[in-house]
Design an enzyme around this catalytic site. Structure first.
Site, PDB file in Angstrom:
ATOM      1  N   SER A 109       5.750  -5.188  -1.475  1.00 56.47           N
ATOM      2  CA  SER A 109       5.729  -3.837  -1.795  1.00 56.47           C
ATOM      3  C   SER A 109       5.911  -2.871  -0.558  1.00 56.47           C
ATOM      4  CB  SER A 109       4.329  -3.586  -2.490  1.00 56.47           C
ATOM      5  OG  SER A 109       4.379  -2.243  -2.876  1.00 56.47           O
ATOM      6  N   ALA A 110       5.174  -2.113   0.075  1.00 60.77           N
ATOM      7  CA  ALA A 110       5.411  -1.570   1.043  1.00 60.77           C
ATOM      8  C   ALA A 110       5.914  -1.998   1.989  1.00 60.77           C
ATOM      9  CB  ALA A 110       4.118  -0.618   1.556  1.00 60.77           C
ATOM     10  N   GLU A 120       8.111  -6.727 -11.355  1.00 53.97           N
ATOM     11  CA  GLU A 120       7.039  -7.766 -10.643  1.00 53.97           C
ATOM     12  C   GLU A 120       6.912  -9.319 -11.085  1.00 53.97           C
ATOM     13  OE1 GLU A 120       3.726  -5.162 -10.283  1.00 53.97           O
ATOM     14  OE2 GLU A 120       5.753  -4.969  -9.528  1.00 53.97           O
ATOM     15  N   HIS A 140       8.447  -3.084  -7.562  1.00 53.42           N
ATOM     16  CA  HIS A 140       7.711  -2.715  -8.467  1.00 53.42           C
ATOM     17  C   HIS A 140       8.701  -2.038  -9.744  1.00 53.42           C
ATOM     18  CE1 HIS A 140       3.941  -3.557  -6.426  1.00 53.42           C
ATOM     19  NE2 HIS A 140       4.233  -2.865  -5.538  1.00 53.42           N
ATOM     20  N   GLY A 179       1.083  -1.139   0.173  1.00 54.28           N
ATOM     21  CA  GLY A 179       0.083  -0.001  -0.108  1.00 54.28           C
ATOM     22  C   GLY A 179       0.819   1.168  -0.084  1.00 54.28           C
TER      23      GLY A 179
END
Length: 247
Positions: A119-120, A191, A156, A87
């Protein structure tokens, strides 16, 4: 220390965590394992936790959001592994400081709790969030994250598109700018890729469509392409130098 650091939790054309489900199940411990989920990178904590639960409970992993009890820190003690979801990295780090989870996670993971990020959540495993792609929608008390690895990560990661008419900075340009001010390696994860850290060994893996899993940036050197299975254990001994007062 046991880490599984995913570039992304959703792959194009696949369901949530579907592209890494076997890897995740093996890392967490398989059927009967208990996973503490940290949903603070998104605003809807309940909905986010339900999404993780729907993905992992069919393979026998029970999921409990750290926000579902009175004390988020206490939820770590009852888990076999912790998953910090993706997020907004600034919102996530601010919440980790606010709830006391930043210090609790650092202690628990160094004591053997398995840590999975996406991700985060993967950004949090680096020393700082300075190589996140996110907008600073909140201001955390510090940029200092969890520091499980001594190098930066850019989930990413997108390659420059030579046919694009967009004239803004590419991801490569932005990471080069970071290295102009900070002397620390940056691992770009495309990815579908992930970094696995176990017993002092770090390996990049995953098979993104049409590309290698990672790209390594260092000050004064051309970016290096990383094939699946590349051993990056040498980076665990990195001595980062940040232009960051107090770091």
């Amino acid at each position: 220390m046991e880490l599984l650091l995913l570039s992304n939790s959703t792959q194009h054309g696949r369901g949530y965590l579907e592209h890494v489900l076997d890897t995740v199940a093996g890392f967490v411990g398989g059927s009967g394992s208990r996973l503490a989920f940290v949903p603070y990178a998104l605003a809807d904590h309940d909905g986010y936790t339900d999404r993780v639960r729907a993905a992992l409970e069919p393979v026998g992993i029970s999921v409990r959001g750290v926000h579902e009890g009175a004390d988020p820190v206490a939820e770590l003690a009852a888990a076999d592994a912790v998953f910090v979801g993706g997020g907004n990295s600034f919102r996530l780090l601010g919440a980790l400081y606010r709830t006391g989870l930043r210090d609790a996670l650092r202690a628990a993971v160094r004591d053997g709790l398995r840590y999975m990020g996406a991700s985060a959540g993967t950004n949090m495993a680096a020393p700082t969030l300075r190589t996140t792609n996110d907008m600073p929608i909140v201001q955390p008390p510090s940029f200092e994250a969890l520091g499980f690895v001594p190098f930066q990560i850019n989930p990413h990661y997108l390659d420059p598109d030579p046919s694009s008419t967009h004239k803004g900075e590419t991801r490569e340009v932005r990471l080069t700018e970071f290295l102009e001010e900070n002397d620390v390696p940056v691992l770009g994860l495309r990815e579908g890729a992930w970094l696995r850290v176990s017993d002092g060994r770090a390996v990049v893996d995953g098979v993104p469509e049409g590309a290698r899993p990672g790209r390594l940036f260092r000050r004064g050197a051309e970016p290096a392409e990383l094939a699946a299975g590349t051993d990056l254990s040498e980076l665990l001994a990195a001595q980062p130098r940040f232009d960051c007062p107090g770091y």
